[in-house]
Write a protein that holds these residues in place. Structure first.
Motif, PDB file in Angstrom:
ATOM      1  N   UNK A  49      44.804 102.447 -12.430  1.00 22.74           N
ATOM      2  CA  UNK A  49      45.375 101.785 -11.254  1.00 22.74           C
ATOM      3  C   UNK A  49      45.310 100.273 -11.373  1.00 22.74           C
ATOM      4  N   UNK A  50      45.088  99.757 -12.596  1.00 26.84           N
ATOM      5  CA  UNK A  50      44.857  98.336 -12.785  1.00 26.84           C
ATOM      6  C   UNK A  50      45.979  97.445 -12.290  1.00 26.84           C
ATOM      7  N   UNK A  51      47.216  97.892 -12.417  1.00 19.97           N
ATOM      8  CA  UNK A  51      48.343  97.054 -11.994  1.00 19.97           C
ATOM      9  C   UNK A  51      48.393  96.858 -10.489  1.00 19.97           C
ATOM     10  N   UNK A  52      47.725  97.689  -9.751  1.00 18.29           N
ATOM     11  CA  UNK A  52      47.787  97.601  -8.292  1.00 18.29           C
ATOM     12  C   UNK A  52      46.757  96.623  -7.715  1.00 18.29           C
ATOM     13  N   UNK A  53      45.806  96.169  -8.547  1.00 17.56           N
ATOM     14  CA  UNK A  53      44.832  95.161  -8.109  1.00 17.56           C
ATOM     15  C   UNK A  53      44.070  95.601  -6.847  1.00 17.56           C
ATOM     16  N   UNK A  54      43.626  96.839  -6.854  1.00 16.32           N
ATOM     17  CA  UNK A  54      42.904  97.373  -5.700  1.00 16.32           C
ATOM     18  C   UNK A  54      41.452  96.907  -5.714  1.00 16.32           C
ATOM     19  N   UNK A  55      40.880  96.745  -4.531  1.00 14.43           N
ATOM     20  CA  UNK A  55      39.509  96.242  -4.394  1.00 14.43           C
ATOM     21  C   UNK A  55      38.611  97.380  -3.906  1.00 14.43           C
ATOM     22  N   UNK A  56      37.529  97.595  -4.645  1.00 20.35           N
ATOM     23  CA  UNK A  56      36.565  98.637  -4.277  1.00 20.35           C
ATOM     24  C   UNK A  56      35.234  97.972  -3.949  1.00 20.35           C
ATOM     25  N   UNK A  57      34.874  97.820  -2.653  1.00 21.37           N
ATOM     26  CA  UNK A  57      33.586  97.237  -2.294  1.00 21.37           C
ATOM     27  C   UNK A  57      32.433  98.044  -2.892  1.00 21.37           C
ATOM     28  N   UNK A  58      31.353  97.363  -3.198  1.00 19.54           N
ATOM     29  CA  UNK A  58      30.223  98.004  -3.873  1.00 19.54           C
ATOM     30  C   UNK A  58      29.668  99.175  -3.088  1.00 19.54           C
ATOM     31  N   UNK A  59      29.573  99.020  -1.758  1.00 21.75           N
ATOM     32  CA  UNK A  59      28.997 100.113  -0.977  1.00 21.75           C
ATOM     33  C   UNK A  59      29.891 101.349  -0.994  1.00 21.75           C
ATOM     34  N   UNK A  60      31.205 101.157  -0.971  1.00 21.89           N
ATOM     35  CA  UNK A  60      32.129 102.288  -1.032  1.00 21.89           C
ATOM     36  C   UNK A  60      32.083 102.924  -2.419  1.00 21.89           C
ATOM     37  N   UNK A  61      32.005 102.080  -3.441  1.00 21.60           N
ATOM     38  CA  UNK A  61      31.932 102.582  -4.818  1.00 21.60           C
ATOM     39  C   UNK A  61      30.694 103.453  -5.008  1.00 21.60           C
ATOM     40  N   UNK A  62      29.563 102.977  -4.517  1.00 22.71           N
ATOM     41  CA  UNK A  62      28.319 103.734  -4.688  1.00 22.71           C
ATOM     42  C   UNK A  62      28.339 105.037  -3.896  1.00 22.71           C
ATOM     43  N   UNK A  63      28.918 105.001  -2.698  1.00 32.59           N
ATOM     44  CA  UNK A  63      29.008 106.221  -1.891  1.00 32.59           C
ATOM     45  C   UNK A  63      29.921 107.247  -2.565  1.00 32.59           C
TER      46      UNK A  63
END
Length: 443
Positions: free
Chosen positions: A185-199
């Motif tokens: 999904x690199x072309x979409x430049x999506x942001x994943x906050x650390x807390x959401x990533x860990x959950x």
């Protein structure tokens, strides 16, 4: 009229399929097998493949590893799923492998997913073709091969344990998918906050495929350049049922955790594992039956009431139904976990059983035999038997109840814990009576 042409073909495969590793360097996890210098990695890099069984939980890379083995071995690949295939499909795959060997001089890697679902005759169908080298056999299973795979097949395939991925490894896989512009999904430049990533990583419990599937569902909810939220994760994940397989290793792992927590006098942990079983749809009566075994094996005579409590919990479940019955089982779990512990009876029984197995030829002493006939009485059966109730303290001091060669045998050694201390004290008093009589029961 000129025809239109495109420089790319859209890849409609799921994200998990697109992100499948293509090389060992891209493979995440299983460092005990594929880390630098590990024998399996060295064999793959040298193009040497052998038949094997890959055993591990879902989503941990078993299929991917099989694909990599085929790639590094320059082998033709035939795939079978035991869920949908039968002997006819096995035969067709073998015939194709033979044809490839004759036409191209190329070996075939036969990958069998969920191999434990094949019955004995289906598993046996592979044996001659593994034996003569027609195929390199790779079976993938989520079940313990020792129980589900024929010994003949196991003897021809080395078993590799595929471990559940760690949370850090899942984070790495998610991050890789978010940043890869070609397959992810690199072309979409999506942001994943650390807390959401860990959950998200924690929720997936070591299952990479589940992580990527949830990530893809979340990505459909956010615009390019946008940020993921915890609410999105909750929406796509829904109510996550605890990982549980009523017939698989997970089931036995959870039961084992209940048992060991009770044995370790940890009531809170024991309750937690019991609730994990319930949340996963497990049978509470299986736990109730296990509690009876625990009451005998681990509590024993340190608290003889433990077995009664366990039996009552089982009976309560049958009388009042699951809701109140599960609570009764929980009560028994807390009681057993909190009770004093002794495995003295368990140990004594095993020792006595072993001696009985070795000395089954020893005759019962005459004084311990009944004499229902005159002839048997004349032969000495029952002679000199001392009736304990007619003796002082209802105890025949120094009487031997073993075959003579085994007279010194002793199996039961009571502990100082709970009610068993009283038993120990009582046996010590009887030993003093033996000593006073000049005849020791245990030499």
């Amino acid at each position: 009229m000129s025809s239109l042409s495109f420089n790319f073909a859209p890849d409609f495969r799921p994200l998990a399929a697109r992100m499948r590793p293509r090389t060992i360097a891209e493979y995440i996890g299983q460092a005990h097998l594929l880390g630098e210098g590990q024998p399996l990695r060295q064999a793959l890099e040298a193009g040497r493949a052998h038949s094997m069984m890959l055993w591990g939980p879902p989503g941990t890379g078993k299929t991917t590893l099989a694909e990599l083995i085929a790639h590094y071995s320059n082998a033709h690949v035939e795939r079978i799923s035991a869920v949908t295939s039968g002997v006819k499909d096995i035969r067709a795959a073998i015939e194709q492998a033979q044809a490839v060997a004759q036409s191209r001089g190329q070996r075939t890697l036969l990958f069998v997913d969920e191999v434990h679902r094949f019955n004995k005759s289906q598993q046996d169908a592979f044996l001659p073709f593994i034996e003569d080298g027609t195929v390199i056999f790779i079976g993938a299973t989520t079940e313990n091969p020792s129980f589900e795979i024929n010994n003949a097949l196991l003897s021809r395939a080395r078993v590799y344990l595929i471990k559940r991925l760690s949370q850090d490894e899942i984070v790495h896989i998610i991050t890789q998918a978010l940043t890869d512009p070609e397959r992810g999904l690199g072309q979409r430049q999506l942001v994943m906050p650390t807390d959401v990533l860990n959950k998200l990583a924690q929720l997936c419990d070591g299952d990479a495929r589940k992580a990527l599937n949830l990530l893809e569902l979340m990505s459909d909810m956010v615009a390019d350049g946008g940020s993921f939220t915890t609410e999105m994760l909750v929406q796509v994940a829904g109510h996550q049922v605890a990982g549980f397989d009523k017939n698989g290793d997970q089931f036995y792992d959870l039961i084992s955790a209940v048992h060991k927590s009770i044995r370790g006098s940890a009531p809170d942990a024991a309750l937690y594992w019991f609730c994990r079983i319930l949340e996963g749809g497990g049978d509470p009566l299986y736990v109730a039956r296990r509690l009876l075994a625990i009451a005998s094996e681990d509590v024993g005579n340190a608290d003889p009431n433990a077995m009664t409590v366990a039996l009552n919990a089982w009976d309560c479940f049958h009388r009042v139904g699951p809701a109140e019955g599960e609570r009764a089982i929980a009560q028994a779990i807390v009681y057993l976990a909190s009770a004093p512990k002794s495995n003295a009876v368990y140990t004594a029984f095993k020792a006595a059983r072993a001696l009985a197995r070795e000395t089954g030829q020893e005759a019962v002493p005459y004084h311990l035999r009944n004499a229902p006939t005159k002839l048997m009485a004349e032969m000495g059966f029952g002679a000199e038997y001392r009736y304990a109730h007619d003796e002082p303290n209802a105890y025949a001091s120094g009487e031997n109840y073993f075959p003579e060669p085994l007279q010194a045998s002793q199996f039961y050694f009571p502990t100082e814990r709970g009610f068993e201390k009283r038993i120990k004290d009582k046996l010590a008093q009887l030993a003093q009576l033996d000593q006073a009589s000049g005849r020791k029961r245990y030499e």
